[in-house]
Scaffold this motif. Structure first.
Motif, PDB file in Angstrom:
ATOM      1  N   ASP A 284       0.787  -1.461   0.024  1.00  0.00           N
ATOM      2  CA  ASP A 284       0.129  -0.108   0.101  1.00  0.00           C
ATOM      3  C   ASP A 284       1.488   1.657   0.073  1.00  0.00           C
ATOM      4  O   ASP A 284       1.547   1.739   1.231  1.00  0.00           O
ATOM      5  N   PRO A 285       1.029   2.368  -1.006  1.00  0.00           N
ATOM      6  CA  PRO A 285       1.864   2.897  -1.103  1.00  0.00           C
ATOM      7  C   PRO A 285       1.511   4.202  -0.511  1.00  0.00           C
ATOM      8  O   PRO A 285       2.398   5.044  -0.039  1.00  0.00           O
ATOM      9  N   GLN A 286      -0.040   3.840   0.467  1.00  0.00           N
ATOM     10  CA  GLN A 286      -0.750   5.381   0.867  1.00  0.00           C
ATOM     11  C   GLN A 286       0.348   5.479   2.134  1.00  0.00           C
ATOM     12  O   GLN A 286       0.637   6.392   2.558  1.00  0.00           O
ATOM     13  N   LEU A 287       0.224   4.062   2.956  1.00  0.00           N
ATOM     14  CA  LEU A 287       0.362   3.649   4.075  1.00  0.00           C
ATOM     15  C   LEU A 287       1.902   3.770   4.244  1.00  0.00           C
ATOM     16  O   LEU A 287       2.514   3.930   5.103  1.00  0.00           O
ATOM     17  N   LYS A 288       2.410   3.266   3.040  1.00  0.00           N
ATOM     18  CA  LYS A 288       3.896   3.266   2.864  1.00  0.00           C
ATOM     19  C   LYS A 288       4.892   4.587   3.708  1.00  0.00           C
ATOM     20  O   LYS A 288       5.667   4.909   4.187  1.00  0.00           O
ATOM     21  N   GLU A 289       4.101   5.503   2.410  1.00  0.00           N
ATOM     22  CA  GLU A 289       4.516   6.808   2.244  1.00  0.00           C
ATOM     23  C   GLU A 289       3.894   7.559   4.176  1.00  0.00           C
ATOM     24  O   GLU A 289       5.049   8.442   4.328  1.00  0.00           O
ATOM     25  N   LYS A 294       6.192   9.764   9.229  1.00  0.00           N
ATOM     26  CA  LYS A 294       5.861   9.771  10.423  1.00  0.00           C
ATOM     27  C   LYS A 294       7.004   9.800  11.203  1.00  0.00           C
ATOM     28  O   LYS A 294       8.172   9.863  11.779  1.00  0.00           O
ATOM     29  N   LYS A 295       8.171   8.869  10.671  1.00  0.00           N
ATOM     30  CA  LYS A 295       9.887   8.138  11.149  1.00  0.00           C
ATOM     31  C   LYS A 295      10.562   9.340  11.360  1.00  0.00           C
ATOM     32  O   LYS A 295      11.304   9.834  11.228  1.00  0.00           O
ATOM     33  N   GLU A 297       9.466  11.876  11.226  1.00  0.00           N
ATOM     34  CA  GLU A 297       9.563  13.634  12.055  1.00  0.00           C
ATOM     35  C   GLU A 297       9.461  13.197  13.523  1.00  0.00           C
ATOM     36  O   GLU A 297       9.831  13.687  13.916  1.00  0.00           O
ATOM     37  N   GLY A 298      10.567  12.084  13.629  1.00  0.00           N
ATOM     38  CA  GLY A 298      10.721  11.323  14.390  1.00  0.00           C
ATOM     39  C   GLY A 298       9.967  10.224  15.482  1.00  0.00           C
ATOM     40  O   GLY A 298      10.582   9.802  17.055  1.00  0.00           O
ATOM     41  N   LYS A 299       8.634   9.661  14.901  1.00  0.00           N
ATOM     42  CA  LYS A 299       7.468   8.966  15.572  1.00  0.00           C
ATOM     43  C   LYS A 299       9.156   7.633  15.768  1.00  0.00           C
ATOM     44  O   LYS A 299       9.178   6.766  14.972  1.00  0.00           O
ATOM     45  N   ASN A 300       8.052   6.928  17.088  1.00  0.00           N
ATOM     46  CA  ASN A 300       8.624   5.608  17.235  1.00  0.00           C
ATOM     47  C   ASN A 300       7.874   4.485  16.252  1.00  0.00           C
ATOM     48  O   ASN A 300       6.438   4.716  15.858  1.00  0.00           O
ATOM     49  N   SER A 301       8.927   3.858  15.561  1.00  0.00           N
ATOM     50  CA  SER A 301       8.208   2.748  15.081  1.00  0.00           C
ATOM     51  C   SER A 301       6.917   2.026  15.133  1.00  0.00           C
ATOM     52  O   SER A 301       6.084   1.996  14.020  1.00  0.00           O
ATOM     53  N   MET A 302       7.007   1.667  16.354  1.00  0.00           N
ATOM     54  CA  MET A 302       6.010   0.973  16.822  1.00  0.00           C
ATOM     55  C   MET A 302       4.054   1.461  17.807  1.00  0.00           C
ATOM     56  O   MET A 302       3.391   1.460  16.557  1.00  0.00           O
ATOM     57  N   LEU A 303       4.982   3.121  17.147  1.00  0.00           N
ATOM     58  CA  LEU A 303       3.994   3.829  17.707  1.00  0.00           C
ATOM     59  C   LEU A 303       3.016   4.546  16.286  1.00  0.00           C
ATOM     60  O   LEU A 303       1.626   4.023  15.959  1.00  0.00           O
ATOM     61  N   VAL A 304       3.985   4.548  15.084  1.00  0.00           N
ATOM     62  CA  VAL A 304       3.562   4.788  13.866  1.00  0.00           C
ATOM     63  C   VAL A 304       2.850   3.445  13.366  1.00  0.00           C
ATOM     64  O   VAL A 304       1.765   3.034  12.735  1.00  0.00           O
ATOM     65  N   LEU A 305       3.171   1.814  13.042  1.00  0.00           N
ATOM     66  CA  LEU A 305       2.668   0.645  13.102  1.00  0.00           C
ATOM     67  C   LEU A 305       1.369   0.448  13.737  1.00  0.00           C
ATOM     68  O   LEU A 305       0.340  -0.018  13.029  1.00  0.00           O
ATOM     69  N   ASN A 306       1.323   0.841  15.087  1.00  0.00           N
ATOM     70  CA  ASN A 306      -0.014   1.156  15.570  1.00  0.00           C
ATOM     71  C   ASN A 306      -1.442   1.998  15.284  1.00  0.00           C
ATOM     72  O   ASN A 306      -2.253   1.563  15.073  1.00  0.00           O
ATOM     73  N   ASN A 307      -0.666   3.003  14.637  1.00  0.00           N
ATOM     74  CA  ASN A 307      -1.964   4.137  14.247  1.00  0.00           C
ATOM     75  C   ASN A 307      -2.006   3.318  12.737  1.00  0.00           C
ATOM     76  O   ASN A 307      -3.531   3.274  11.942  1.00  0.00           O
ATOM     77  N   ILE A 308      -1.260   2.620  12.000  1.00  0.00           N
ATOM     78  CA  ILE A 308      -1.528   1.690  10.864  1.00  0.00           C
ATOM     79  C   ILE A 308      -2.498   1.081  11.114  1.00  0.00           C
ATOM     80  O   ILE A 308      -3.764   0.522  10.640  1.00  0.00           O
ATOM     81  N   ARG A 309      -2.018   0.084  12.235  1.00  0.00           N
ATOM     82  CA  ARG A 309      -3.643  -0.861  12.774  1.00  0.00           C
ATOM     83  C   ARG A 309      -4.914  -0.067  12.815  1.00  0.00           C
ATOM     84  O   ARG A 309      -5.848  -1.203  12.509  1.00  0.00           O
ATOM     85  N   CYS A 310      -4.781   0.419  13.575  1.00  0.00           N
ATOM     86  CA  CYS A 310      -6.239   1.553  13.493  1.00  0.00           C
ATOM     87  C   CYS A 310      -6.543   1.672  12.297  1.00  0.00           C
ATOM     88  O   CYS A 310      -7.874   1.998  11.838  1.00  0.00           O
ATOM     89  N   LYS A 311      -6.073   2.159  11.527  1.00  0.00           N
ATOM     90  CA  LYS A 311      -6.519   2.607  10.122  1.00  0.00           C
ATOM     91  C   LYS A 311      -6.773   1.525   9.843  1.00  0.00           C
ATOM     92  O   LYS A 311      -8.055   1.806   8.021  1.00  0.00           O
TER      93      LYS A 311
END
Length: 334
Positions: A284-289, A294-295, A297-311
């Protein structure tokens, strides 16, 4: 909401049921012990009728104890009586400070929980028979897969054990592995037959699979966990159930904990969503982008992955609610 005159707390064990009959007007209670089978439950209901108690004014309440609850739930719903099944931890935490426990006091605590928390009432409803079958088959598949993984570890010995010695178990081991693989194929075939036989489930299954990153097993578990999308009002409730919804942890000016997810969750659903989130980054290019942004921007990778799970959860509920497959609108952007 009904004004229940009696609250019946039921403490469930494998062989027996401890029942506490609480009168909400006098707060007097009476204890019974009956066998955990359909006949004994029906006999208890007849006893209530003999006492001239209106069955429409009774609320049965019990803890969720898995399969041990089935006799009670099937029998009461068959008699069209009201039943409330509550998570055990919720009742435990509502008791406050307590010392010791036994089945009699547990039944009494459950009846008082029902009486005091009537505003939280959510009557239990059985899932469709097809969903019950899918749940049993899925659980059996999980057990068989664990057995397969355990047996396949025997192959590791081939590099460290004398060939003549290893030959004693290799044939037997391979035979068992082949049998288990055939069993898994039979289970998966039966699952697909059940889904195809039900128009609504087949439609939901197809819609969920249209979302990039979500495969067959996750689509199936979504249907099982949501009882065909009838157990949750919206995706936010399901995100909380799945353990991916973040919660604040703070108090006054001294306690400022970081916002994080709670450990109380459907761990299987959470695990499947994590794998889907990782897969989505490839397809999914959209979620990959979004992940890369977010990375940076300095966000933690697990936090971003959790956001993707919600999406992903929001996408699943969106396609099911509007009854159309997922469309990646980014490919139409100029």
């Amino acid at each position: 909401m009904k004004n229940y005159l009696f609250h019946v707390g039921v403490d469930i064990s494998k062989l027996k049921l401890d029942v506490n009959l609480l009168n909400s007007q006098t707060l007097q209670s009476e204890h019974f012990v009956i066998d955990n089978n359909s006949k004994s439950i029906k006999d208890f209901v007849r006893l209530l009728i003999k006492r001239k108690i209106d069955l429409n004014q009774i609320l049965f309440c019990c803890e969720n104890t898995g399969v041990y609850t089935n006799h009670l739930s099937y029998t009461l719903l068959g008699l069209e009586l009201d039943l409330w099944i509550v998570p055990a931890i919720e009742i435990k935490r509502s008791k406050g400070i307590s010392r010791g426990k036994n089945d009699k006091t547990d039944a009494k605590d459950i009846s008082y929980y029902s009486y005091r928390n009537i505003d939280k009432l959510r009557l239990f409803r059985l899932a469709e028979i097809e969903i019950q079958k899918l749940k049993m088959l899925y659980t059996e598949r999980e057990k068989v897969l664990k057995s397969l993984l355990l047996l396949e570890t025997t192959k590791e010995n081939s590099e460290f054990v004398n060939k003549e010695v290893f030959k004693e178990v290799s044939t037997i081991n391979q035979s068992l592995i082949n049998t288990i693989k055939k069993t898994i194929n039979k289970i998966e075939k039966r699952i697909k037959e059940i889904i195809k036989s039900n128009q609504e489930l087949n439609k939901q299954y197809t819609l969920i699979k249209s979302i990039p990153g979500i495969g067959e097993q996750t689509s199936l578990y979504f249907i099982i966990a949501t009882k065909g999308f009838s157990a949750f009002k919206n995706w936010r409730q399901f995100a909380c159930y799945s353990g991916v919804a973040p919660f604040e942890y703070s108090s006054g000016t001294s306690i400022k904990g970081r916002t994080k997810v709670n450990h109380m969750a459907d761990k299987k659903m959470k695990s499947l969503l994590q794998m889907c989130a990782m897969t989505t980054l490839k397809y999914d290019p959209q979620l990959k982008e979004y992940y890369i942004k977010k990375k940076e921007e300095g966000k933690n990778s697990m936090l971003v992955l959790n956001n993707i799970r919600c999406k992903l959860i929001s996408r699943v509920f969106a396609v099911v609610n509007r009854e159309t497959p997922y469309i990646n609108i980014c490919k139409f952007a100029s």
